[in-house]
Design a protein around this motif. Structure first.
Motif, PDB file in Angstrom:
ATOM      1  N   PRO A 173       0.823  -1.208   0.000  1.00 36.56           N
ATOM      2  CA  PRO A 173       0.000   0.000   0.000  1.00 36.56           C
ATOM      3  C   PRO A 173       0.857   1.259   0.000  1.00 36.56           C
ATOM      4  CG  PRO A 173      -0.042  -1.040   2.154  1.00 36.56           C
ATOM      5  CD  PRO A 173       0.679  -1.975   1.226  1.00 36.56           C
ATOM      6  N   ALA A 174       0.414   2.266  -0.730  1.00 38.09           N
ATOM      7  CA  ALA A 174       1.124   3.539  -0.802  1.00 38.09           C
ATOM      8  C   ALA A 174       0.571   4.501   0.244  1.00 38.09           C
ATOM      9  CB  ALA A 174       0.963   4.135  -2.195  1.00 38.09           C
ATOM     10  N   ARG A 175       1.395   5.435   0.699  1.00 39.19           N
ATOM     11  CA  ARG A 175       0.957   6.436   1.667  1.00 39.19           C
ATOM     12  C   ARG A 175       0.136   7.497   0.947  1.00 39.19           C
ATOM     13  NH1 ARG A 175       5.132   9.075   5.191  1.00 39.19           N
ATOM     14  NH2 ARG A 175       3.388   9.229   6.605  1.00 39.19           N
ATOM     15  N   ALA A 176      -0.808   8.055   1.648  1.00 40.57           N
ATOM     16  CA  ALA A 176      -1.622   9.121   1.084  1.00 40.57           C
ATOM     17  C   ALA A 176      -0.788  10.385   0.965  1.00 40.57           C
ATOM     18  CB  ALA A 176      -2.826   9.381   1.975  1.00 40.57           C
ATOM     19  N   GLN A 177      -1.110  11.191  -0.039  1.00 41.00           N
ATOM     20  CA  GLN A 177      -0.389  12.433  -0.244  1.00 41.00           C
ATOM     21  C   GLN A 177      -0.814  13.459   0.794  1.00 41.00           C
ATOM     22  OE1 GLN A 177      -0.733  13.829  -4.192  1.00 41.00           O
ATOM     23  NE2 GLN A 177       0.679  15.509  -3.914  1.00 41.00           N
ATOM     24  N   THR A 178       0.157  14.103   1.424  1.00 40.09           N
ATOM     25  CA  THR A 178      -0.134  15.066   2.482  1.00 40.09           C
ATOM     26  C   THR A 178      -0.691  16.364   1.929  1.00 40.09           C
ATOM     27  OG1 THR A 178       1.639  14.144   3.800  1.00 40.09           O
ATOM     28  CG2 THR A 178       0.874  16.311   4.427  1.00 40.09           C
ATOM     29  N   PHE A 179      -0.114  16.865   0.865  1.00 39.98           N
ATOM     30  CA  PHE A 179      -0.516  18.147   0.297  1.00 39.98           C
ATOM     31  C   PHE A 179      -1.379  17.920  -0.936  1.00 39.98           C
ATOM     32  CE2 PHE A 179       3.487  18.903   2.468  1.00 39.98           C
ATOM     33  CZ  PHE A 179       3.186  20.009   3.237  1.00 39.98           C
ATOM     34  N   ASP A 180      -2.531  18.592  -1.001  1.00 37.69           N
ATOM     35  CA  ASP A 180      -3.405  18.512  -2.163  1.00 37.69           C
ATOM     36  C   ASP A 180      -2.939  19.545  -3.179  1.00 37.69           C
ATOM     37  OD1 ASP A 180      -5.404  18.281  -4.007  1.00 37.69           O
ATOM     38  OD2 ASP A 180      -7.050  18.598  -2.603  1.00 37.69           O
ATOM     39  N   PRO A 181      -2.468  19.139  -4.363  1.00 37.84           N
ATOM     40  CA  PRO A 181      -1.926  20.102  -5.320  1.00 37.84           C
ATOM     41  C   PRO A 181      -2.977  20.981  -5.990  1.00 37.84           C
ATOM     42  CG  PRO A 181      -1.906  17.908  -6.258  1.00 37.84           C
ATOM     43  CD  PRO A 181      -2.353  17.770  -4.821  1.00 37.84           C
ATOM     44  N   ARG A 182      -4.262  20.786  -5.689  1.00 31.32           N
ATOM     45  CA  ARG A 182      -5.306  21.598  -6.321  1.00 31.32           C
ATOM     46  C   ARG A 182      -5.515  22.939  -5.630  1.00 31.32           C
ATOM     47  NH1 ARG A 182     -10.194  17.688  -6.015  1.00 31.32           N
ATOM     48  NH2 ARG A 182      -9.211  17.423  -3.981  1.00 31.32           N
ATOM     49  N   PHE A 183      -5.014  23.125  -4.425  1.00 32.08           N
ATOM     50  CA  PHE A 183      -5.250  24.353  -3.665  1.00 32.08           C
ATOM     51  C   PHE A 183      -3.922  24.983  -3.258  1.00 32.08           C
ATOM     52  CE2 PHE A 183      -9.031  21.789  -3.099  1.00 32.08           C
ATOM     53  CZ  PHE A 183     -10.021  22.708  -3.404  1.00 32.08           C
ATOM     54  N   PRO A 184      -3.813  26.329  -3.315  1.00 34.47           N
ATOM     55  CA  PRO A 184      -2.528  26.991  -3.064  1.00 34.47           C
ATOM     56  C   PRO A 184      -2.164  27.178  -1.591  1.00 34.47           C
ATOM     57  CG  PRO A 184      -4.163  28.596  -3.731  1.00 34.47           C
ATOM     58  CD  PRO A 184      -4.806  27.244  -3.851  1.00 34.47           C
ATOM     59  N   VAL A 185      -3.119  27.033  -0.662  1.00 32.23           N
ATOM     60  CA  VAL A 185      -2.847  27.316   0.749  1.00 32.23           C
ATOM     61  C   VAL A 185      -3.244  26.109   1.605  1.00 32.23           C
ATOM     62  CG1 VAL A 185      -3.309  28.871   2.681  1.00 32.23           C
ATOM     63  CG2 VAL A 185      -3.259  29.764   0.357  1.00 32.23           C
ATOM     64  N   CYS A 186      -2.393  25.780   2.590  1.00 34.92           N
ATOM     65  CA  CYS A 186      -2.663  24.681   3.511  1.00 34.92           C
ATOM     66  C   CYS A 186      -2.664  25.194   4.946  1.00 34.92           C
ATOM     67  CB  CYS A 186      -1.593  23.601   3.391  1.00 34.92           C
ATOM     68  SG  CYS A 186      -1.517  22.809   1.784  1.00 34.92           S
ATOM     69  N   MET A 187      -3.510  24.603   5.769  1.00 34.54           N
ATOM     70  CA  MET A 187      -3.538  24.907   7.190  1.00 34.54           C
ATOM     71  C   MET A 187      -2.867  23.741   7.921  1.00 34.54           C
ATOM     72  SD  MET A 187      -6.726  25.790   9.739  1.00 34.54           S
ATOM     73  CE  MET A 187      -7.611  24.292   9.378  1.00 34.54           C
ATOM     74  N   HIS A 188      -1.844  24.055   8.703  1.00 31.52           N
ATOM     75  CA  HIS A 188      -1.137  23.054   9.490  1.00 31.52           C
ATOM     76  C   HIS A 188      -1.727  23.082  10.889  1.00 31.52           C
ATOM     77  CE1 HIS A 188       2.997  21.403  10.934  1.00 31.52           C
ATOM     78  NE2 HIS A 188       2.019  20.564  11.159  1.00 31.52           N
ATOM     79  N   VAL A 189      -2.419  22.019  11.277  1.00 31.16           N
ATOM     80  CA  VAL A 189      -3.117  21.944  12.562  1.00 31.16           C
ATOM     81  C   VAL A 189      -2.261  21.137  13.538  1.00 31.16           C
ATOM     82  CG1 VAL A 189      -5.233  21.233  13.725  1.00 31.16           C
ATOM     83  CG2 VAL A 189      -5.325  22.034  11.361  1.00 31.16           C
ATOM     84  N   TYR A 190      -2.023  21.734  14.717  1.00 31.99           N
ATOM     85  CA  TYR A 190      -1.247  21.082  15.779  1.00 31.99           C
ATOM     86  C   TYR A 190      -2.216  20.643  16.875  1.00 31.99           C
ATOM     87  CZ  TYR A 190       2.216  24.034  13.487  1.00 31.99           C
ATOM     88  OH  TYR A 190       2.991  24.668  12.562  1.00 31.99           O
ATOM     89  N   SER A 191      -2.253  19.357  17.192  1.00 30.35           N
ATOM     90  CA  SER A 191      -3.168  18.861  18.222  1.00 30.35           C
ATOM     91  C   SER A 191      -2.592  18.985  19.620  1.00 30.35           C
ATOM     92  CB  SER A 191      -3.525  17.398  17.979  1.00 30.35           C
ATOM     93  OG  SER A 191      -4.350  17.278  16.881  1.00 30.35           O
TER      94      SER A 191
END
Length: 89
Positions: free
Chosen positions: A19-37
């Motif tokens: 099994p392959a790992r899921a991609q962390t960053f979605d290349p369709r959107f320019p901005v990501c929110m990094h959430v710290y739990s």
């Protein structure tokens, strides 16, 4: 000799089927929110790459342990995703 070649083919097929790992960053959107739990809340940390602009991300991240970052995998010259509107009828 044939049996070792057969074992190599089987081993290669098993490695390719892992099994392959899921991609962390979605290349369709320019901005990501990094959430710290945090350590006490559990759950670790994750990226939510579903934002079109930094102000939109900051509004969502307000009051949360999160930061907004530019997506490193977003193609620079790509057009923004179009808004989807429903037709009322």
């Amino acid at each position: 000799m044939r049996s070792s070649f057969g074992l190599m083919v089987i081993a290669g097929a098993l490695i390719a089927a892992a099994p392959a790992r899921a991609q962390t960053f979605d290349p369709r959107f320019p901005v990501c929110m990094h959430v710290y739990s945090g350590a006490n809340g559990g759950g670790g940390e994750w990226y939510d790459c579903s934002f079109i602009s930094v102000p939109q991300c900051r509004a969502t991240a307000s009051g949360r342990p999160a930061s907004c970052d530019l997506n490193p995998y977003y193609p620079v010259n790509a057009p923004l995703p179009r808004a989807r509107y429903r037709r009322g009828g």
